[in-house]
Design a protein around this motif. Structure first.
Motif, PDB file in Angstrom:
ATOM      1  N   TYR A 178       0.833  -1.210   0.000  1.00 51.88           N
ATOM      2  CA  TYR A 178       0.000   0.000   0.000  1.00 51.88           C
ATOM      3  C   TYR A 178       0.864   1.256   0.000  1.00 51.88           C
ATOM      4  O   TYR A 178       0.616   2.211  -0.718  1.00 51.88           O
ATOM      5  CB  TYR A 178      -0.927  -0.008   1.218  1.00 51.88           C
ATOM      6  N   CYS A 179       1.908   1.229   0.854  1.00 50.75           N
ATOM      7  CA  CYS A 179       2.749   2.419   0.988  1.00 50.75           C
ATOM      8  C   CYS A 179       3.559   2.670  -0.283  1.00 50.75           C
ATOM      9  O   CYS A 179       3.755   3.808  -0.691  1.00 50.75           O
ATOM     10  CB  CYS A 179       3.667   2.286   2.203  1.00 50.75           C
ATOM     11  N   GLN A 180       4.008   1.573  -0.894  1.00 56.45           N
ATOM     12  CA  GLN A 180       4.752   1.684  -2.140  1.00 56.45           C
ATOM     13  C   GLN A 180       3.865   2.328  -3.228  1.00 56.45           C
ATOM     14  O   GLN A 180       4.259   3.291  -3.879  1.00 56.45           O
ATOM     15  CB  GLN A 180       5.140   0.276  -2.590  1.00 56.45           C
ATOM     16  N   LYS A 181       2.652   1.766  -3.328  1.00 56.97           N
ATOM     17  CA  LYS A 181       1.718   2.228  -4.352  1.00 56.97           C
ATOM     18  C   LYS A 181       1.355   3.705  -4.160  1.00 56.97           C
ATOM     19  O   LYS A 181       1.181   4.442  -5.118  1.00 56.97           O
ATOM     20  CB  LYS A 181       0.453   1.363  -4.242  1.00 56.97           C
ATOM     21  N   ASN A 182       1.228   4.105  -2.882  1.00 58.05           N
ATOM     22  CA  ASN A 182       0.812   5.477  -2.609  1.00 58.05           C
ATOM     23  C   ASN A 182       1.973   6.406  -2.257  1.00 58.05           C
ATOM     24  O   ASN A 182       1.760   7.504  -1.744  1.00 58.05           O
ATOM     25  CB  ASN A 182      -0.238   5.487  -1.493  1.00 58.05           C
ATOM     26  N   LYS A 183       3.194   5.913  -2.567  1.00 58.64           N
ATOM     27  CA  LYS A 183       4.409   6.718  -2.344  1.00 58.64           C
ATOM     28  C   LYS A 183       4.506   7.270  -0.915  1.00 58.64           C
ATOM     29  O   LYS A 183       4.765   8.453  -0.695  1.00 58.64           O
ATOM     30  CB  LYS A 183       4.492   7.863  -3.364  1.00 58.64           C
ATOM     31  N   LEU A 184       4.260   6.409   0.039  1.00 58.10           N
ATOM     32  CA  LEU A 184       4.379   6.810   1.443  1.00 58.10           C
ATOM     33  C   LEU A 184       5.655   6.195   2.008  1.00 58.10           C
ATOM     34  O   LEU A 184       6.006   5.061   1.683  1.00 58.10           O
ATOM     35  CB  LEU A 184       3.172   6.310   2.243  1.00 58.10           C
ATOM     36  N   ASN A 185       6.327   6.962   2.862  1.00 56.35           N
ATOM     37  CA  ASN A 185       7.560   6.483   3.466  1.00 56.35           C
ATOM     38  C   ASN A 185       7.245   5.681   4.738  1.00 56.35           C
ATOM     39  O   ASN A 185       6.764   6.227   5.731  1.00 56.35           O
ATOM     40  CB  ASN A 185       8.450   7.697   3.779  1.00 56.35           C
ATOM     41  N   LEU A 186       7.516   4.377   4.692  1.00 51.01           N
ATOM     42  CA  LEU A 186       7.137   3.483   5.797  1.00 51.01           C
ATOM     43  C   LEU A 186       8.364   3.033   6.593  1.00 51.01           C
ATOM     44  O   LEU A 186       9.363   2.579   6.031  1.00 51.01           O
ATOM     45  CB  LEU A 186       6.448   2.254   5.183  1.00 51.01           C
ATOM     46  N   GLU A 187       8.311   3.177   7.926  1.00 50.38           N
ATOM     47  CA  GLU A 187       9.433   2.729   8.757  1.00 50.38           C
ATOM     48  C   GLU A 187       8.944   1.911   9.955  1.00 50.38           C
ATOM     49  O   GLU A 187       7.908   2.223  10.538  1.00 50.38           O
ATOM     50  CB  GLU A 187      10.202   3.945   9.310  1.00 50.38           C
ATOM     51  N   ASN A 196      10.985  -8.026  28.767  1.00 49.49           N
ATOM     52  CA  ASN A 196      11.244  -8.957  27.657  1.00 49.49           C
ATOM     53  C   ASN A 196      10.211  -8.938  26.533  1.00 49.49           C
ATOM     54  O   ASN A 196      10.292  -9.739  25.612  1.00 49.49           O
ATOM     55  CB  ASN A 196      11.397 -10.406  28.159  1.00 49.49           C
ATOM     56  N   ASN A 197       9.252  -8.017  26.636  1.00 49.23           N
ATOM     57  CA  ASN A 197       8.342  -7.858  25.509  1.00 49.23           C
ATOM     58  C   ASN A 197       9.003  -6.998  24.433  1.00 49.23           C
ATOM     59  O   ASN A 197      10.007  -6.333  24.684  1.00 49.23           O
ATOM     60  CB  ASN A 197       7.054  -7.171  25.966  1.00 49.23           C
ATOM     61  N   PHE A 198       8.407  -7.029  23.257  1.00 54.53           N
ATOM     62  CA  PHE A 198       8.912  -6.185  22.180  1.00 54.53           C
ATOM     63  C   PHE A 198       7.866  -5.163  21.795  1.00 54.53           C
ATOM     64  O   PHE A 198       6.667  -5.478  21.741  1.00 54.53           O
ATOM     65  CB  PHE A 198       9.263  -7.031  20.947  1.00 54.53           C
ATOM     66  N   LYS A 199       8.363  -3.958  21.519  1.00 51.64           N
ATOM     67  CA  LYS A 199       7.441  -2.919  21.064  1.00 51.64           C
ATOM     68  C   LYS A 199       7.807  -2.556  19.630  1.00 51.64           C
ATOM     69  O   LYS A 199       8.977  -2.320  19.324  1.00 51.64           O
ATOM     70  CB  LYS A 199       7.588  -1.687  21.948  1.00 51.64           C
ATOM     71  N   ILE A 200       6.803  -2.565  18.787  1.00 54.36           N
ATOM     72  CA  ILE A 200       7.034  -2.138  17.403  1.00 54.36           C
ATOM     73  C   ILE A 200       6.268  -0.847  17.163  1.00 54.36           C
ATOM     74  O   ILE A 200       5.092  -0.740  17.524  1.00 54.36           O
ATOM     75  CB  ILE A 200       6.522  -3.207  16.403  1.00 54.36           C
ATOM     76  N   LYS A 201       6.996   0.141  16.614  1.00 55.38           N
ATOM     77  CA  LYS A 201       6.333   1.382  16.211  1.00 55.38           C
ATOM     78  C   LYS A 201       6.368   1.476  14.694  1.00 55.38           C
ATOM     79  O   LYS A 201       7.400   1.189  14.088  1.00 55.38           O
ATOM     80  CB  LYS A 201       7.087   2.593  16.760  1.00 55.38           C
ATOM     81  N   ILE A 202       5.261   1.875  14.115  1.00 53.71           N
ATOM     82  CA  ILE A 202       5.234   2.079  12.661  1.00 53.71           C
ATOM     83  C   ILE A 202       5.047   3.565  12.376  1.00 53.71           C
ATOM     84  O   ILE A 202       4.105   4.191  12.880  1.00 53.71           O
ATOM     85  CB  ILE A 202       4.113   1.251  12.010  1.00 53.71           C
ATOM     86  N   LEU A 203       5.991   4.110  11.608  1.00 50.09           N
ATOM     87  CA  LEU A 203       5.905   5.520  11.231  1.00 50.09           C
ATOM     88  C   LEU A 203       5.666   5.608   9.729  1.00 50.09           C
ATOM     89  O   LEU A 203       6.316   4.901   8.945  1.00 50.09           O
ATOM     90  CB  LEU A 203       7.204   6.272  11.579  1.00 50.09           C
ATOM     91  N   ILE A 204       4.727   6.438   9.365  1.00 46.24           N
ATOM     92  CA  ILE A 204       4.488   6.680   7.940  1.00 46.24           C
ATOM     93  C   ILE A 204       4.657   8.167   7.696  1.00 46.24           C
ATOM     94  O   ILE A 204       4.069   8.991   8.404  1.00 46.24           O
ATOM     95  CB  ILE A 204       3.086   6.177   7.519  1.00 46.24           C
ATOM     96  N   ASN A 205       5.506   8.477   6.727  1.00 46.86           N
ATOM     97  CA  ASN A 205       5.886   9.888   6.500  1.00 46.86           C
ATOM     98  C   ASN A 205       6.252  10.585   7.814  1.00 46.86           C
ATOM     99  O   ASN A 205       5.763  11.672   8.115  1.00 46.86           O
ATOM    100  CB  ASN A 205       4.762  10.635   5.779  1.00 46.86           C
TER     101      ASN A 205
END
Lengths: 242, 242
Positions: A178-187, A196-205
């Protein structure tokens, strides 16, 4: 020149004709359907009062949730509620609702009543209008009629339920695509927490769009991707990605 | 000694009698109701098959959402969908559902069928059982019957809707009060972000329970408090607070 009342009356008559010929049933309380096809972005009035389909959309959303719940409950007698919840959310998402509104030609009806001058519609307006329309059918014709009407759409393969079920449930791939198609910067950012848990953050633009904590990275990535993907698809995150 | 089949048959007869005398209507498809009062924490079987009310709970949840949506839609013809959504979520929360299950004496029926030996029930089991029961009534008697049944509870003031509406909508106070009452350690952390937004994190007993980003602290606090409070009330955050 025609009075407002005469205008309304002829608009309702025309709407009745369209519903009968395009959707194949006879509406009774025409005003409900007129309200349903009046999205919030047009500044419409009826007998001098400002109207919009927002309240009907609230109702129709609940009607659709129940219709699809009931259908899946019977269709999959051995599946658990996790499966039923997941498949329902894939069926009633805005993307599908827009598709139904187009393929049933509901869009033809709606567009005939839009004023030529109006604000730019939001992306999901057609799906919302379908929800409102289902709300109107529910109030006008009752739950059972409404159930048959919507399920016939699934059976006509406008919604291909087998395809929906078999679709790969890989939200990370879908999000990347989706991000590729809509030219969004995904991290993606991962962080190991003290417990011991893991945290994932997703940043778009560069804006935080979702985060999730789970006992392993894969699960946290999957869930964070799902949240982010749903936000994008349902346009709930427009403020973040513009 | 009675066979399994005879046992089931006499259990269903007894259940029918109880529903008639306690809730005042005659069920048809008795198995549905038997399924509805079988929570997941008891290891129950019927004709040799493992059963639980989880699927009916999924259905009943959607039935309740629609019933309350329809009721509010008619009761408040001039309120917008934001108001309707908020009031509905206050009515169908687990706390209220448990209360209804107790005050309608549904609990009496359920408890008569619980095995004497079973795991400790989770906090929200009674609300979930009410949802399943509503799912059973819906399948057995149809939507309209179900609507009348549930709305009569509201009208009997088991749910006092006027009170629910007038309740102060201050989630931060409610959260503080809840944590005080339940001896939970509540902390707020605020952070100013680069884009001038504010992020509020709420920790309960040193675990992150919610966070929210908004253009001002007050809004972020309100929303984060709402999420945290809803999690606590609906026991969705038990893992965090134990």
């Amino acid at each position: 020149m025609k009075s407002d009342k005469e205008n309304n009356s002829s608009r309702l008559k025309y709407l009745k004709k369209l519903i009968k010929s395009i959707l194949g049933f006879s509406p009774q309380n025409l005003y409900l359907y007129y309200l349903a096809i009046t999205p919030r972005f047009v500044e419409a009035t009826f007998n001098g009062e400002r109207i919009s389909n927002e309240r009907l959309e609230f109702l129709g959303d609940a009607v659709l949730d129940l219709i699809v719940a009931q259908y899946l409950f019977h269709k999959f007698p051995h599946k658990d509620e996790g499966f039923l919840t997941e498949i329902r959310s894939r069926i009633v998402n805005t993307e599908n609702l827009c598709k139904i509104a187009k393929e049933t030609n509901l869009i033809e009806i709606v567009e005939k009543f839009l004023p030529t001058q109006h604000k730019t519609p939001p992306n999901n307006w057609l799906g919302n209008t379908l929800e409102s329309f289902i709300g109107a059918i529910f109030l006008d014709k009752g739950y059972d009629f409404c159930y048959k009407f919507f399920i016939s759409l699934i059976k006509d393969k406008i919604i291909d339920i087998e395809k929906i079920i078999s679709e790969e449930n890989n939200y990370k791939s879908r999000l990347l695509e989706y991000c590729q198609k809509n030219k969004l910067n995904l991290e993606f950012f991962s962080e190991k927490l003290q417990n011991n848990n893991f945290k994932i953050k997703i940043l778009i633009n560069n804006k935080l769009i979702s985060e999730y904590i789970a006992p392993n990275i894969k699960r946290a990535e999957k869930e964070a991707s799902k949240i982010a993907y749903d936000k994008l698809i349902n346009k709930k995150a427009t403020i973040y990605v513009l």
